[in-house]
Scaffold this active site. Sequence first.
Site, PDB file in Angstrom:
ATOM      1  N   ASP A 290      81.323 -28.785 -29.341  1.00  0.00           N
ATOM      2  CA  ASP A 290      81.975 -27.932 -30.330  1.00  0.00           C
ATOM      3  C   ASP A 290      80.974 -27.355 -31.312  1.00  0.00           C
ATOM      4  OD1 ASP A 290      84.822 -27.875 -29.782  1.00  0.00           O
ATOM      5  OD2 ASP A 290      84.734 -30.041 -30.050  1.00  0.00           O
TER       6      ASP A 290
ATOM      7  N   GLU B 212      96.921 -26.934 -26.746  1.00  0.00           N
ATOM      8  CA  GLU B 212      95.914 -27.982 -26.627  1.00  0.00           C
ATOM      9  C   GLU B 212      95.773 -28.672 -27.968  1.00  0.00           C
ATOM     10  OE1 GLU B 212      92.311 -26.591 -24.888  1.00  0.00           O
ATOM     11  OE2 GLU B 212      93.394 -25.826 -23.144  1.00  0.00           O
TER      12      GLU B 212
END
Lengths: 389, 274
Positions: free
Chosen positions: B43, B32
Amino acid sequence: MSGTEVATMSAPTAAGRFGQFGGRYVPESLVPACAALEAAFREAWADPAFHERLARLRADYAGRPTALTPAETLSAQLGVTLLLKREDLAHTGSHKINNVLGQALLAQRMGKTRLIAETGAGQHGVATATAAALFGMRATVYMGERDIARQRLNVFRMELLGAEVVPVTSGSRTLKDATNEAMRAWVAAVDEAHFCLGSVAGPHPYPWLVRELQRVIGEEARAQTPVIPDVVVACVGGGSNAAGTFAGFVDTPARLIGVEAAGGAAMTNGTPGVVHGYRSLVLQDTHGQVREAESIAAGLDYPGVGPEHAHLGTSGRAEYRTVTDAEVLDALRRLARSEGIICALESAHAVAWVLRAAGTPDLPTGSTVLLTLSGRGDKDMATLAGEVQ
Amino acid sequence: MKRLNPYLTGGITPDWIDYLLAFQAAGADAVEIGLPFSDPMLDGATIQQASDQALRRGATVASILTDLTEARERIHLPLIAMTYANLVFRGDPFTTSPATGGGPEAFCRRLADAGLSGLIVPDVPIDEVDRLEAAATAAGIDLVLLAAPVTPPDRLAEIGRRSRGFIYAVSVMDTTGERDALATTAAPLAARIKAVTDLPVLLGFGISTPDQAATAARAGDGVVIGAALMRRVLDGASPDDLRGEVAAFRAALDQVDQEVPAAHAHAQISGDRR
Ligand SMILES: Cc1ncc(COP(=O)(O)O)c(C=O)c1O
């Protein structure tokens, strides 16, 4: 799809859109929480008992209705009739309390025990800490390190009220990053915590929910003004005080003017983008990275703007202008000396536009202007001490 | 075969392609590639810092795709972009500014041209996905959808129907970041997803050690490892060091593959005593 026009400043579409703006761009982890909030809001808003409790809080606790003060000296000097809607007189010193009391009632109804909030100038943080104290809830307020430094008074107030103020050190260390951090914290605490968002921004239903809670500003002002003003003006950060004010006049011929900080002017300089869960106009570079806003007013130091403003602006119903930090400082001092009112740096943006436009075709002599003073200037004394002699 | 998808922030260091090649050499099944965004809503501190570092270095979607195009002959793995809505929808032609980007259609075509085969956009839930889904399909890009522990059954079924390639199970109600233990929400979520789809289910978020990866892989079909690797890169670990890290995850997953499924094992013990 974007052609299915929603009535101006009524409910958004089912997907939470105002024209092409709005929506719910959040991680799957937050979708059920947003949906639950929307359902709770729809239900509460249809419940007379909720409105009754809110009305009582507004009157007995927040000190509403706030006054409508004719600014007589300035009016005479400028050749316009200037009426000030005095949100600076509301409890905790700004319009932010209107939104927070409503959201805290909702949170309580939803069984939440904790409020999470982001704040720039600290006014929303103080309002959240206040409501949390009143309702016996825990409050965690995310605030950029830079804003903590320039709004120390409000940090102290929040802590005195029992809230935890969490410094945010990422990115611009202002409202943008505090908002990211608060949303991230919400993901981890979604069961017990309500995210008490401070402006008409964020994922659906927030822009709509917050506007409905701020509508009280415009509705009171409408009832207080002897005539429909020619121009209605308010400052725009995320845009909640402006949205609440505009909502009271959107069905009249009044021109609606939102005033942005030159360094944080998403309506004026932004391009379509998605941040903080909604699609709107956003300050960003050509690569799609969000730009850091820059304003002397911490509450306007934000690179996005509420989606309904983007819609009002692109459809032409409202107009957006910018003023510089220097004009703002001048306006703040002039209002203080002519009317005896020290307003917030944010609010002084609206005043600055009136000072500049009065007597020009933009605001012809003889006009009647309704201006929302969104808050008082106590929090800005340290900044002002450095800037105003 | 349990799948291993390590995550790498595009442009995190000047030699970032070497980390990608190290992941490949260590036995990753796909990588990824994070296309860094200034405001990464899902995040935690580590990946946020990785994104900031890449952006400070001047990394852009264009520069990252160029680097990948140049390294194409050396890359034999599927690459999956992971980024946020603003970069995907940028310059949407139906809005007022057609200046840059060209919306999700152009974005997906650019990914395909650079040799990527998948895309993950965590802040585009199924309610907002229609146009991106069509754009990805048209460009031959698998749009991988995410499911969370709180996703109700009807949504989970729709996510199962509409996801392509695999389903990304967000194993914990939190942002990305290292954790002491695999979240208790991980296995039940994987089981719920497997009940509504035949697609592979990869668990991600907070999987920090080979042991945790093995536990997660027993519940699903593989894992995504992000923050634990990016922290090492931020701390200055070399591509060689990271090859070792990823190889340890690979070994743990291979070990799970060796395990005889419990029901089967039982049958063997009772029925076939050699
Ligand atoms: C006094 C005051 N006015 C205005 C604003 C800007 O917010 P909004 O545009 O949502 O009213 C703030 C935000 O902190 C504020 O404190």
